[in-house]
Structure formats: C-alpha cells, structure tokens
Enzyme design. Sequence first.
Site, PDB file in Angstrom:
ATOM      1  N   TYR A  82      13.001 -14.908 -10.519  1.00  0.00           N
ATOM      2  CA  TYR A  82      13.970 -15.301  -9.227  1.00  0.00           C
ATOM      3  C   TYR A  82      14.525 -16.647 -10.612  1.00  0.00           C
ATOM      4  O   TYR A  82      13.949 -17.902 -10.730  1.00  0.00           O
ATOM      5  CB  TYR A  82      12.838 -16.161  -8.057  1.00  0.00           C
ATOM      6  CG  TYR A  82      12.625 -15.414  -6.804  1.00  0.00           C
ATOM      7  CD1 TYR A  82      11.158 -14.457  -7.763  1.00  0.00           C
ATOM      8  CD2 TYR A  82      12.583 -15.401  -6.139  1.00  0.00           C
ATOM      9  CE1 TYR A  82      10.608 -14.174  -6.822  1.00  0.00           C
ATOM     10  CE2 TYR A  82      11.810 -14.914  -4.969  1.00  0.00           C
ATOM     11  CZ  TYR A  82      11.182 -14.277  -5.252  1.00  0.00           C
ATOM     12  OH  TYR A  82      10.503 -13.448  -4.467  1.00  0.00           O
ATOM     13  N   ASN A 108      10.084  -2.399  -3.754  1.00  0.00           N
ATOM     14  CA  ASN A 108      10.668  -1.952  -2.752  1.00  0.00           C
ATOM     15  C   ASN A 108      10.242  -0.986  -1.326  1.00  0.00           C
ATOM     16  O   ASN A 108       9.227  -1.310  -1.857  1.00  0.00           O
ATOM     17  CB  ASN A 108      12.200  -1.716  -3.018  1.00  0.00           C
ATOM     18  CG  ASN A 108      13.427  -2.590  -1.880  1.00  0.00           C
ATOM     19  OD1 ASN A 108      12.999  -2.213  -0.549  1.00  0.00           O
ATOM     20  ND2 ASN A 108      13.689  -3.460  -2.521  1.00  0.00           N
ATOM     21  N   ARG A 109      10.874  -1.052  -0.578  1.00  0.00           N
ATOM     22  CA  ARG A 109      10.058  -0.636   0.566  1.00  0.00           C
ATOM     23  C   ARG A 109      10.091   1.286   0.937  1.00  0.00           C
ATOM     24  O   ARG A 109      11.408   1.375   0.550  1.00  0.00           O
ATOM     25  CB  ARG A 109      11.075  -0.425   2.027  1.00  0.00           C
ATOM     26  CG  ARG A 109      10.613  -2.504   2.010  1.00  0.00           C
ATOM     27  CD  ARG A 109      11.636  -2.695   2.653  1.00  0.00           C
ATOM     28  NE  ARG A 109      11.020  -4.490   3.677  1.00  0.00           N
ATOM     29  CZ  ARG A 109      12.387  -5.250   2.222  1.00  0.00           C
ATOM     30  NH1 ARG A 109      12.930  -4.939   1.017  1.00  0.00           N
ATOM     31  NH2 ARG A 109      11.737  -6.692   2.606  1.00  0.00           N
ATOM     32  N   GLN A 132      18.701  -4.977  -5.700  1.00  0.00           N
ATOM     33  CA  GLN A 132      18.210  -5.697  -5.093  1.00  0.00           C
ATOM     34  C   GLN A 132      18.748  -7.507  -5.627  1.00  0.00           C
ATOM     35  O   GLN A 132      18.125  -7.692  -6.072  1.00  0.00           O
ATOM     36  CB  GLN A 132      16.444  -5.861  -4.485  1.00  0.00           C
ATOM     37  CG  GLN A 132      16.127  -6.267  -2.986  1.00  0.00           C
ATOM     38  CD  GLN A 132      16.078  -5.737  -2.314  1.00  0.00           C
ATOM     39  OE1 GLN A 132      16.713  -4.560  -2.244  1.00  0.00           O
ATOM     40  NE2 GLN A 132      15.990  -5.880  -1.208  1.00  0.00           N
ATOM     41  N   GLU A 163      16.965  -7.726  -8.713  1.00  0.00           N
ATOM     42  CA  GLU A 163      16.363  -6.728  -8.726  1.00  0.00           C
ATOM     43  C   GLU A 163      16.402  -5.415  -9.537  1.00  0.00           C
ATOM     44  O   GLU A 163      16.514  -4.982  -8.255  1.00  0.00           O
ATOM     45  CB  GLU A 163      14.483  -6.866  -7.702  1.00  0.00           C
ATOM     46  CG  GLU A 163      14.294  -8.312  -7.810  1.00  0.00           C
ATOM     47  CD  GLU A 163      13.547  -7.837  -5.935  1.00  0.00           C
ATOM     48  OE1 GLU A 163      13.169  -7.436  -6.162  1.00  0.00           O
ATOM     49  OE2 GLU A 163      14.387  -8.558  -5.766  1.00  0.00           O
ATOM     50  N   HIS A 174       6.796  -3.364  -2.522  1.00  0.00           N
ATOM     51  CA  HIS A 174       6.089  -2.851  -4.046  1.00  0.00           C
ATOM     52  C   HIS A 174       4.734  -2.693  -4.750  1.00  0.00           C
ATOM     53  O   HIS A 174       4.301  -3.427  -4.602  1.00  0.00           O
ATOM     54  CB  HIS A 174       6.238  -4.511  -4.251  1.00  0.00           C
ATOM     55  CG  HIS A 174       7.837  -5.289  -3.736  1.00  0.00           C
ATOM     56  ND1 HIS A 174       8.990  -4.676  -4.316  1.00  0.00           N
ATOM     57  CD2 HIS A 174       7.386  -6.288  -3.568  1.00  0.00           C
ATOM     58  CE1 HIS A 174       9.490  -5.856  -3.604  1.00  0.00           C
ATOM     59  NE2 HIS A 174       9.243  -6.886  -3.689  1.00  0.00           N
ATOM     60  N   HIS A 206      10.490  -9.363 -11.125  1.00  0.00           N
ATOM     61  CA  HIS A 206      10.669  -9.922 -10.194  1.00  0.00           C
ATOM     62  C   HIS A 206      10.634 -11.523 -10.268  1.00  0.00           C
ATOM     63  O   HIS A 206      10.180 -12.013  -9.512  1.00  0.00           O
ATOM     64  CB  HIS A 206       9.633  -9.727  -8.483  1.00  0.00           C
ATOM     65  CG  HIS A 206      10.154  -9.848  -7.989  1.00  0.00           C
ATOM     66  ND1 HIS A 206      10.802 -10.825  -6.606  1.00  0.00           N
ATOM     67  CD2 HIS A 206       9.973  -8.624  -6.066  1.00  0.00           C
ATOM     68  CE1 HIS A 206      11.252 -10.852  -6.000  1.00  0.00           C
ATOM     69  NE2 HIS A 206      10.902  -9.178  -5.359  1.00  0.00           N
ATOM     70  N   ASP A 210      19.124 -10.076   1.181  1.00  0.00           N
ATOM     71  CA  ASP A 210      17.944  -9.247   0.930  1.00  0.00           C
ATOM     72  C   ASP A 210      18.178  -7.659   1.190  1.00  0.00           C
ATOM     73  O   ASP A 210      18.190  -6.890   1.627  1.00  0.00           O
ATOM     74  CB  ASP A 210      17.052  -9.643   1.590  1.00  0.00           C
ATOM     75  CG  ASP A 210      15.465  -9.333   1.119  1.00  0.00           C
ATOM     76  OD1 ASP A 210      15.116  -8.079  -0.038  1.00  0.00           O
ATOM     77  OD2 ASP A 210      14.237  -9.177   1.909  1.00  0.00           O
TER      78      ASP A 210
END
Length: 349
Positions: free
Chosen positions: A178, A80-81, A285, A314, A106, A176, A248
């Site tokens: 999906y 993440n950020r 997430q 996540e 990431h 990660h 998100d």
Amino acid sequence: MSVTKSLFGKLNEEEIFFYTITNKSGASVTLQTLGAGVHSICVPDKNGALADVVLGFDNPGDYVNPDYGYQGLTVGRWANRIRDGKFTFEGKEYTALQNQGTWTLHGGGRFSFTTWEAEVNGENSVIFSRFSPDGEDGFPGNMTFKVIYTFTDDNTLRIDYCITSDKNTVANPTNHTYFNLSGNDGETVENHWLMINADYFTETDSSQLATGELGEVKGTMMDFTTLHKIGDNIDVPFRACIGDVGYDNNYCLRNTEGRFELAAVLEHRESGRKMEVYTDLPGIQLYCGGWLSRNNTVGKGTSLVTYRRGVALETQFYPDALNIADFPLWTVKADEPFKTTTEFRFSTL
Ligand code: BGC
C-alpha cells in the site's frame, strides 16, 4: 549499492529478517522474510528529503492478521477472488479454501503469512523462495515460488516472479504493498493523482465477485484514463463499488498480450513524488484501503494502517480468470519456469 541483513523480530519463536538494499543516493528498500514482503521504501521528494512511502507494521505479528490487509506481502498462489473457491483445470475440479464468505481471497491459506528463505543476489537484489507442496490450499503441483527483488540506482523496485511446478498448474502472484507517497502520517491517499492505462474494468456482483462482464470506464467514476485525484469521485455511488469502501476493482490493462508496459502512474504533487507501475500482466487491482478500520492503532511509528491511508496497485490476472474462459490467462507448464515481472519506478515531478 549494498544489501544488509538485520533482525526484524520473532513470530511464534521464529526469527524474521530484514534485507535492506540501499542505492548510491541513499534511497532504500527494506524487504522481510515474512511473506516475502516489502517493509519500507524510502525515496526522495522534490527537495531530496527521504521518506517511507509504504504502510506496514513495527510488530511482525500484525502482518499475519488478514484484517490488516496483507500489507506489503507476496500473495499466492492465486491473488484476488475465486467464486465458491472452486475451479476446473485440465478437466479436473479443484477446491481452494473458502476464507471469505463462500469464496477464496488471496489463495485462502497461509501462503502470504509464512517465512520464506532469503538469499542475497549480488549488490542490489534479494531472492525469496518458498516451496508449496502439491495440494497446498487446494492448488495442484509441487511448486517452487521465487520472488526476486532488485532495487536500482534510479529508484526502480523490480519484482520478478519465477515459478516452477512438476505438474501443469495455475498461478496468479502479486505484491500487496500500500503506497502513500506523501510521507505524511496524517494523509489519506485521496489527494494522490492517478492514471490507469485501462478502458475497461471487470464487473462485479454485490460480493465483489467477477461476473465475467467487462464495464467501460468512460463516463463513470471508474475512469482514470487521464491523471486526476483519487478523491475526486471515490464516493460517487457506482454499481461495482461498495459504499464507503470506494475503489476495490480490477482494471483491464490495454495490453493483454504479455508485453511489459506502463500500467499506472501515481503522483503526490505537494511532495513531488511520483511512481510508475509497469507489468506484463493483463490486470491491476486498484484498492484504496477502504476496508481498513478507521480505528486501527497499528502501523509503523505514527504511520497507521487505517482507512484509505494507502493505495494498492496489485498487478494480476483478472479475478476469477480460472472460471471465466474469456479472461486472458497463461498457465504454468510442468517443469518450465513461469515468469512475470512488475516494476515500481520512483521519481520526482
Ligand atoms: C482486495 C480487497 C481486500 C484487500 C486485502 C484486495 O486485493 O480486493 O477487497 O480487502 O485485498 O485483503
């Protein structure tokens, strides 16, 4: 149970391998040395028909294109950020790579996009390892990062992360993948039902960076405390969502003390496939692939990596917990293994 190894393909002359774990019912998980990633998960629907329920690519090169959203990959060192790519740890300032705008996403570097060592670990498990030198992508400590995947006869994919470092440091590993439980190439995830065991989410600014505030989900489109369809409210305008992208966001799980508990439930009612997510981490997430282009032509066969075709759940420490003192965080102590576990449990309704 068995584990078989096969060649996926080549990336820059380097061979990429698959490791497939198959259980007694024929359900299977295929892992790849590129990014210690999950390539496919084939699990039954209510009639016993197996289908692959994760997105990915036929071509190894597509995995290393960040625009394709880290499909299935292990993310480190910090998922993440991170605001401005900067953080202070034990009195020292560190600068990670600003790979998006002014922030780090990431881990910022090649961590997810390299090949990992792999070792078969008994009849239903594979261990991937990667050494990350002190200072790699700006993070402290010589770190050995292990991701241990185990797939059981009752269709649970367990991911144990085991990290050691020669210095005190930080880590926020995630996977990660999906998911699209429909097994249908034409479907987005809007028709999946979701529950997230969280009353709060981390508020974000217009760049999706954590502000440090927590928002209450109650009475908003963010509320997944009871099972309902992802598509019900995904396009309702909301301060913490970017229009058209939809969800998100990091949810603050009810358990922040490191207990291993249920974090989320995902169901696809037509096929009868269900997945439960368990973790000991405090956040998750929810990302529904809203940044993926509608026009992508890449994927696995006719299952394309396009807008809202997969949902990533996540497990993680909250975004920017490195800079926000109130956010729960446990760190890596020198020469002591740091462990965290996430499970994806598949079943049918
Ligand atoms: C982020 C998204 C990003 C995606 C792929 C998610 O964890 O929150 O904004 O597009 O990863 O990088």
